[in-house]
Structure formats: C-alpha cells, structure tokens
Design a protein around this motif. Structure first.
Motif, mmCIF file in Angstrom:
data_model
loop_
_atom_site.group_PDB
_atom_site.id
_atom_site.type_symbol
_atom_site.label_atom_id
_atom_site.label_comp_id
_atom_site.label_asym_id
_atom_site.label_seq_id
_atom_site.Cartn_x
_atom_site.Cartn_y
_atom_site.Cartn_z
ATOM 1 N N TYR A 137 0.850 -1.182 0.118
ATOM 2 C CA TYR A 137 -0.065 -0.116 0.146
ATOM 3 C C TYR A 137 0.803 1.379 -0.049
ATOM 4 O O TYR A 137 0.599 2.141 -0.803
ATOM 5 C CB TYR A 137 -0.898 -0.022 1.116
ATOM 6 C CG TYR A 137 -2.372 -0.546 0.923
ATOM 7 C CD1 TYR A 137 -3.314 0.281 0.777
ATOM 8 C CD2 TYR A 137 -2.454 -1.778 0.586
ATOM 9 C CE1 TYR A 137 -4.870 -0.281 0.312
ATOM 10 C CE2 TYR A 137 -3.734 -2.521 0.353
ATOM 11 C CZ TYR A 137 -4.734 -1.642 0.037
ATOM 12 O OH TYR A 137 -6.084 -2.185 -0.094
ATOM 13 N N TYR A 138 2.045 1.335 0.893
ATOM 14 C CA TYR A 138 2.644 2.417 0.971
ATOM 15 C C TYR A 138 3.627 2.458 -0.370
ATOM 16 O O TYR A 138 3.618 3.972 -0.863
ATOM 17 C CB TYR A 138 3.737 2.333 2.086
ATOM 18 C CG TYR A 138 3.312 2.573 3.318
ATOM 19 C CD1 TYR A 138 2.248 3.490 3.783
ATOM 20 C CD2 TYR A 138 4.010 2.089 4.574
ATOM 21 C CE1 TYR A 138 1.702 3.542 4.713
ATOM 22 C CE2 TYR A 138 3.318 2.411 5.822
ATOM 23 C CZ TYR A 138 2.169 3.000 5.982
ATOM 24 O OH TYR A 138 1.732 3.359 7.187
ATOM 25 N N ALA A 139 3.765 1.715 -1.136
ATOM 26 C CA ALA A 139 4.720 1.529 -2.316
ATOM 27 C C ALA A 139 3.576 2.028 -3.636
ATOM 28 O O ALA A 139 4.349 2.809 -4.337
ATOM 29 C CB ALA A 139 5.233 0.326 -2.812
ATOM 30 N N ASN A 140 2.481 1.790 -3.433
ATOM 31 C CA ASN A 140 1.373 2.173 -4.391
ATOM 32 C C ASN A 140 0.387 3.267 -3.998
ATOM 33 O O ASN A 140 -0.656 2.968 -4.709
ATOM 34 C CB ASN A 140 0.803 1.057 -5.101
ATOM 35 C CG ASN A 140 1.917 -0.029 -5.532
ATOM 36 O OD1 ASN A 140 2.409 0.043 -6.605
ATOM 37 N ND2 ASN A 140 2.441 -1.089 -4.801
ATOM 38 N N THR A 142 -0.431 6.388 -4.113
ATOM 39 C CA THR A 142 -1.056 7.338 -5.132
ATOM 40 C C THR A 142 -2.168 6.610 -5.979
ATOM 41 O O THR A 142 -3.464 6.868 -5.968
ATOM 42 C CB THR A 142 -0.104 8.039 -5.952
ATOM 43 O OG1 THR A 142 0.824 8.762 -4.936
ATOM 44 C CG2 THR A 142 -0.933 9.030 -6.827
ATOM 45 N N ASP A 143 -1.931 5.533 -6.728
ATOM 46 C CA ASP A 143 -2.951 4.595 -7.379
ATOM 47 C C ASP A 143 -3.961 3.969 -6.401
ATOM 48 O O ASP A 143 -5.059 4.005 -6.982
ATOM 49 C CB ASP A 143 -1.973 3.489 -8.080
ATOM 50 C CG ASP A 143 -1.087 4.066 -9.181
ATOM 51 O OD1 ASP A 143 -1.146 5.455 -9.598
ATOM 52 O OD2 ASP A 143 -0.084 3.513 -9.573
ATOM 53 N N LEU A 144 -3.504 3.437 -5.276
ATOM 54 C CA LEU A 144 -4.627 2.787 -4.423
ATOM 55 C C LEU A 144 -5.473 3.908 -3.899
ATOM 56 O O LEU A 144 -6.659 3.425 -3.723
ATOM 57 C CB LEU A 144 -3.696 1.910 -3.352
ATOM 58 C CG LEU A 144 -3.275 0.670 -3.813
ATOM 59 C CD1 LEU A 144 -2.202 0.290 -2.693
ATOM 60 C CD2 LEU A 144 -4.151 -0.375 -4.502
ATOM 61 N N TRP A 148 -9.362 3.984 -4.609
ATOM 62 C CA TRP A 148 -10.128 4.000 -3.117
ATOM 63 C C TRP A 148 -11.220 5.110 -3.704
ATOM 64 O O TRP A 148 -12.625 4.960 -3.130
ATOM 65 C CB TRP A 148 -9.281 4.602 -2.196
ATOM 66 C CG TRP A 148 -10.322 4.443 -0.677
ATOM 67 C CD1 TRP A 148 -10.433 3.479 0.082
ATOM 68 C CD2 TRP A 148 -10.929 5.651 -0.230
ATOM 69 N NE1 TRP A 148 -11.328 4.108 1.163
ATOM 70 C CE2 TRP A 148 -11.353 5.400 0.867
ATOM 71 C CE3 TRP A 148 -11.038 7.037 -0.684
ATOM 72 C CZ2 TRP A 148 -12.211 6.304 1.960
ATOM 73 C CZ3 TRP A 148 -11.975 7.858 0.040
ATOM 74 C CH2 TRP A 148 -12.504 7.450 1.201
ATOM 75 N N GLU A 149 -10.949 6.300 -4.160
ATOM 76 C CA GLU A 149 -12.169 7.251 -4.256
ATOM 77 C C GLU A 149 -12.940 6.823 -5.392
ATOM 78 O O GLU A 149 -14.282 7.156 -5.181
ATOM 79 C CB GLU A 149 -11.356 8.645 -4.933
ATOM 80 C CG GLU A 149 -10.467 9.210 -4.056
ATOM 81 C CD GLU A 149 -9.918 10.614 -4.594
ATOM 82 O OE1 GLU A 149 -10.239 11.614 -3.889
ATOM 83 O OE2 GLU A 149 -9.354 10.606 -5.602
ATOM 84 N N THR A 383 2.563 12.328 2.038
ATOM 85 C CA THR A 383 1.636 11.689 0.841
ATOM 86 C C THR A 383 0.442 11.106 1.611
ATOM 87 O O THR A 383 -0.571 11.264 0.827
ATOM 88 C CB THR A 383 2.569 10.741 0.272
ATOM 89 O OG1 THR A 383 4.001 11.067 -0.150
ATOM 90 C CG2 THR A 383 1.772 9.889 -0.577
ATOM 91 N N VAL A 384 0.501 10.497 2.606
ATOM 92 C CA VAL A 384 -0.871 9.915 3.105
ATOM 93 C C VAL A 384 -1.631 10.706 3.774
ATOM 94 O O VAL A 384 -2.579 10.454 4.196
ATOM 95 C CB VAL A 384 -0.390 8.792 4.059
ATOM 96 C CG1 VAL A 384 0.686 7.691 3.234
ATOM 97 C CG2 VAL A 384 0.192 9.039 5.276
ATOM 98 N N PHE A 385 -1.032 12.013 4.341
ATOM 99 C CA PHE A 385 -1.945 12.691 5.430
ATOM 100 C C PHE A 385 -3.205 13.219 4.720
ATOM 101 O O PHE A 385 -4.498 13.181 5.565
ATOM 102 C CB PHE A 385 -1.122 13.889 5.753
ATOM 103 C CG PHE A 385 -1.931 14.756 6.761
ATOM 104 C CD1 PHE A 385 -2.355 14.225 8.042
ATOM 105 C CD2 PHE A 385 -2.438 16.092 6.440
ATOM 106 C CE1 PHE A 385 -3.040 15.208 9.047
ATOM 107 C CE2 PHE A 385 -3.168 16.858 6.979
ATOM 108 C CZ PHE A 385 -3.553 16.459 8.613
ATOM 109 N N PRO A 386 -3.328 13.678 3.546
ATOM 110 C CA PRO A 386 -4.660 14.117 2.906
ATOM 111 C C PRO A 386 -5.752 12.947 2.999
ATOM 112 O O PRO A 386 -6.871 13.378 3.270
ATOM 113 C CB PRO A 386 -4.469 14.388 1.548
ATOM 114 C CG PRO A 386 -3.101 14.656 1.373
ATOM 115 C CD PRO A 386 -2.125 13.840 2.537
#
Length: 620
Positions: A137-140, A142-144, A148-149, A383-386
């Motif tokens: 999940y961390y490596a991907n 943005t795509d994941l 999700w959206e 990266t993940v905070f949003p």
C-alpha cells in the motif's frame, strides 16, 4: 478510530487496586429510562453472564465519535465502524500488536475496550504478514488512493440507487407483462438488506487505508523522538501542516458564493435571508438570482453533503438537508468581503512555519542514512496525510447523508402503512426489529390482510423516545472499570487525547479549579468570552471573537473558525480535527481537557494558551 496497546483495555498486574472508574455493573438506569436495555442488541450490552470478564477490563467512552446516546437503529453505525477497524487491523493488514475493539453500550453511550497481541511469537508472525501487505500500500499509495475514491463514489451511487418499492394496490403491470415473477414484496426485503450491506461495505472502505495513514505519521513521530526525546508533539505536527484537504472545500464554496452574490448585486437579499426556500422563490424572479441559485446547486453537490455532526446519528442532518447554517455563513462572508477582509486561510504563514521548523530539525540530524530516513518518513507522512482527513468527507459526510436519506425513504413507507407516526420513528427500532417489520408488511401486503405493526410499534416508539430523553440528560463517566497503570500507545494519545495524566484528571476531578489542562493542539494565546456549544444547533449563537468550547468539533464546523479566537475541547489529541483546523487557521487550541464543557460557562472570560495546553478561567 484507533487501538490501545499493549494489553489494551486491560489492567497490568501492577495496577493499584484503588485506581478504578465506576464498575459498569453497578451503574443503574437513570430515572425514566428503566428498561433501556431493550433498545440495544445483546452483543452491545454488559450481560450478567459476562461480569467476570467485562468487569475486569477498562472501557473508555468513545465521546469523539459517539458523544450522545445512540438511538436504537443508529447503533448500526457503531457496529459497522468498529467491525471495519477490527477486520482491517486483525485480518487484512495483520497489525502486529493490535487487533480490534470490543464495544458495549451503557445507558445509551458507547464504550470501547481494545484488544491486543501479547505473545512475542504471534507478534512476529503477524509482522511478516504486515510488512508485505502494508508495504504494498505504501509503495502504491497514489494509485490505490485513486482506486479508493472510485470505490467509495460507487458506494455513494449504489446507496442512492437502492429502490424502495411503492407497494401499491397491485403489482406493477409491467412486471406482470414481463413475466418477472419476483414481486415488490421481495424487492422490499432486498432493499433493506442492500442498505445494510452498503453501510457495512462503505465502512470497510473507510478503514481500508486509515490506520496506515496514521501509522505513517506515527512512524515519523517516533523517528523524531528517537533523535529529539523532548520534542513537542505540536512541532512534529507542524511539519505536515499546510496540506490541502477536501474538508476545507465546503467552506471555500461558501466564500465563493458570497463573492458571487456581491458580483451579481444580490448581496443584501442573500445576507438578510433566513429562509432558503423563501430566498429561492425571490431569486427565481431575476436572471441574476437564477444564476446565483445555479452556482449554489453546483456547490451543493457534493460539497454540502456535510453533516452538522459527525454522520453517525440520524438527527445530524447535512447542509443540503437543512441549509440554514451555510446560508448564514454566506451572509457572514458577504459582510466580511465588503469590509475588505481577506477570507483565505493564512496558508502562506502556515507553510512558512512548517518549512522553518522542518529545516531547523533536519539540519540537526546527521547526514547520510539518518537524514535520508527523516526525508523518507516525512515525505510518506505528507503523501498519506490528505487521506486521513479526506476519508471523513467521503464517508462520514457524503455517504452517510445519502444513507440516512435512504433510510427515511423506508421510514416513509412504514408511515404510509401505519406502522409509524412519523418518519424518524423508524430509528427507534433496532435493525433486527426493522427486519421483522419488513416481513410483517410483506405478509400483510401480499395477503391483503391486516398488518400487526400499526398496533404494535407506535407505543413502543413512544416509550423509547421517553427513555432516550432521560438518557440524553445523563452525564456518563468517561471510563469504566479498573484504571490502566500506563497508557503508552502513541495513537491513542495523538488522536483521542487519552493519557496517563488525563486518566488521573478523570479519577481525581476537583470541582472549582480555575485551570484546565489538555493537549497543546495549536500554538498561540488568546483571551475572550467562552461560548459552550454542546450540539451543532448551538453554532448559531456563536459570536465574533468568542472562544469555542465543545466536546469535540465536527469538520462541518470549519467555517466558524473564521470568527472565533481559539478552540477548547473535551476530547482529542494532537491529530484530532479541532487541532488540525486550528493550526491551519493559525488559532490557539487546547484539546483533550476532559471537562471543559462542564466547567466553563458561556460568557465566562477565559485565556487559552495553545503553547502550554492550559485554559485559565479569568472570572471564575
């Protein structure tokens, strides 16, 4: 929603016997609420046969997500939320030390006790699974996250598409002529099951990436503490501030509508309006008015699917359902714009402080691997905070707005057939009882006979409404059972604001104190009159320059941060909503005080020191 660890929800062997909160089994029903237990399923209650096990555990009240007693049906939101956190922690990502949570309801209020893994061998086994799954999940990310959206938008579309059948005098003729065979009676059963399945699936998505978002920040926090043991949580939080998130978008839309009203020459009409329906009728008479209304509709979908509360309760309606608050804020912004105010958040100053703090600490970390580790950990956190904030708009606000609307469609059907007196009576039935009512209606409609529900449910609902009113008048304890000797899990401290010091304050509460202590959520010092807001409908009374004092703030309250001087909350840690928004607006905040709303009076002069985490009553 997070977990307590190690041995979460339990008491360590060295815990003093006299350090305890009330025993859940010794707390009686409030006057007028006798028999409240019938409103909740067995798995949510402190059952007599479970006294030895449940009475020996620590239970914290989840006042962040469930500040009010739960109406019987609304418990489905608690069930789905806790289930989803549990399955993601336990089964999907195999968090090494943390499982899910056990949940109980006492006098209508939700309490939680987390489960953990203590066996080192099992922690190691889980760690191997965790590394593969979370690493992917961390490596991907943005795509994941983009996927999700798409998934959550599909869930929103799906709940809107659920069809509640009309159940008219006859089966629709087109169904008969098409040889469909399956009837609207069956459609009703399927529709209710679809609604529940949709809720469950959406809350799975809610938790899919959430704890990993918190974990990335936690990893950065722990890294910073390894280099700087005395670093304040607030300084670490500042390094990930200034990130644009969706929860600011609804407020931005209100500002845009205010500017549009001025540009179209409608400022006074919009500013003076206190009834949106009447304003709509008036504006439809002119081209400028129709243009502005079209802009409102553009903003409203989806941005006004914003709950006045947190989405977990049926009575927390959204801006779209009741536009009184957004309309009032547009009027407020019109006045500010006319006065020449800059309505933008002080983003440049927030970014300047962020970059300054980041550069100062980065320079102190040795070059090479240590500094690279800092860069990587901070980069991942940003990266993940949003997602940590954005999921809230998608699920708690947008999806839950549509969920409650769909349930009200079902309620309207039961009102038409006499099962209920009004639509919202539906929420005073448990989920299983609604299933029974569905079958009752199926059988009566199919047979042409008389349903039992119209004579059975109205008196049940009336009695439960009385019990619920009695439960709402109660002040439940913040925790139950033996107090833990130490709370060391950083997530619990960061998000919930539950610390050893907070536990001691709860245990040793002293009336008459003129100083409250909590988390330094956002820096700065401010003085002003307090405004205690216990529920969303209290926001209308909030005045310019006041100090907002609340149990916890909701994202939909964000627009009022433009008119207040500081924030104080009962619950929450450095990463709670009140702290995050206060930092973005440059307002002092003290969160996690425990009892600010029961100690401070509206109108009382207070000083909020967001640097030290103290609130002083200046005219006690």
């Amino acid at each position: 929603m997070t977990t307590l660890d190690p041995a979460p929800g339990s008491v360590r062997p060295d815990a003093p016997a006299d350090r305890r909160f009330p025993d859940p089994y010794d707390i009686g029903a409030p006057a007028g609420a006798e028999g409240w237990e019938e409103m909740y399923p067995y798995y949510n209650r402190f059952l007599p046969q479970r006294r030895a096990a449940d009475g020996a555990r620590t239970w914290f009240r989840n006042s962040m997500h469930f500040p009010e007693p739960m109406p019987p049906f609304d418990v489905v939101t608690s069930d789905s939320a806790f289930m989803s956190v549990g399955v993601m922690n336990t089964r999907v990502f195999a968090l090494p030390p943390a499982l899910g949570m056990d949940v109980r309801v006492l006098n209508g209020y939700v309490y939680m006790s987390a489960l953990g893994v203590e066996d080192p061998e099992e922690i190691g086994r889980r760690a191997q699974e965790f590394g593969v799954r979370v690493g992917h999940y961390y490596a991907n990310w943005t795509d994941l996250y983009a996927q999700w959206e798409d998934k959550v938008r599909a869930q929103i579309a799906g709940i809107k598409a659920v069809r509640i059948p009309a159940l008219g005098d006859f089966e629709p003729v087109e169904n008969v002529l098409a040889g469909r065979g399956i009837t609207e009676s069956n459609d009703l059963l399927v529709a209710y099951q679809q609604i529940l399945a949709s809720l469950d699936g959406t809350w799975n998505l809610h938790s899919e990436m959430l704890n990993m978002g918190y974990a990335a920040y936690l990893n950065f926090l722990m890294l910073m503490r390894s280099h700087f043991p005395e670093i304040a949580d607030q300084q670490v939080a500042e390094m990930v501030s200034g990130v644009d998130v969706l929860l600011f978008r609804p407020d931005d839309e209100l500002k845009r509508l205010a500017a549009q009203a001025i540009e179209l020459g409608l400022a006074e009409k919009v500013r003076q309006a206190d009834d949106f329906a009447a304003l709509t009728t008036e504006l439809e008479a002119s081209e400028a008015g129709r243009t502005w209304l079209a802009e409102w509709r553009t903003s409203a979908e989806p941005w006004f699917n914003f709950s006045y509360g947190n989405g977990f309760y049926h009575h927390h309606r959204s801006w779209s359902d009741d536009p009184a608050f957004p309309l009032a804020m547009v009027g407020d912004y019109i006045g500010r714009l006319r006065a020449g105010e800059d309505l933008s958040r002080p983003l440049a100053e927030v970014e300047r402080r962020r970059d300054e703090v980041t550069a100062r600490y980065r320079e102190l970390i040795p070059e090479g691997e240590p500094r690279q580790a800092f860069d990587d950990a901070l980069g991942l956190s940003k990266t993940v905070f949003p997602y940590v904030e954005n999921h809230n708009f998608y699920v708690e606000h947008w999806y839950m707005t549509e969920f409650w609307r769909k349930m009200r469609e079902l309620g309207a059907l039961f009102v038409r057939f006499g099962f209920l007196d009004e639509v919202d009576d539906l929420f005073f039935l448990r989920r299983a009882e609604i299933s029974d009512a569905v079958v009752d209606l199926q059988m009566a409609w199919g047979s042409g006979g008389e349903a039992i529900g119209p004579s059975y449910w109205p008196p049940v609902v009336a009695r439960r409404r009385e019990m619920f009113a009695a439960l709402r008048a109660e002040s439940p304890p913040p925790a139950l059972g033996p107090a833990p000797t130490a709370i060391v899990e950083p997530m619990t401290i960061m998000l919930w604001g539950i610390t050893d010091e907070q536990v001691l304050r709860w245990l040793n509460a002293v009336e008459g104190s003129t100083t409250l202590e909590g988390f330094a959520g956002s820096p700065g010092v401010a003085e002003g009159p307090a405004r205690v807001v216990l529920t969303p409908d209290g926001l209308d009374a909030l005045q310019e320059g006041e100090i907002l004092v609340a149990p916890i703030t909701s994202p939909s309250w964000t627009p009022v941060f433009a008119r207040i001087k500081a924030t104080v909350s009962d619950i929450g840690g450095i990463m709670c909503h009140a702290a995050i928004v206060s930092r973005e607006y440059g307002l002092p905040a003290v969160v996690g005080t425990g009892n600010a709303t029961s100690t401070i009076r509206t109108g009382q002069l207070v000083r909020v020191d967001g640097n030290t985490g103290t609130v002083t009553l200046l005219d006690a």
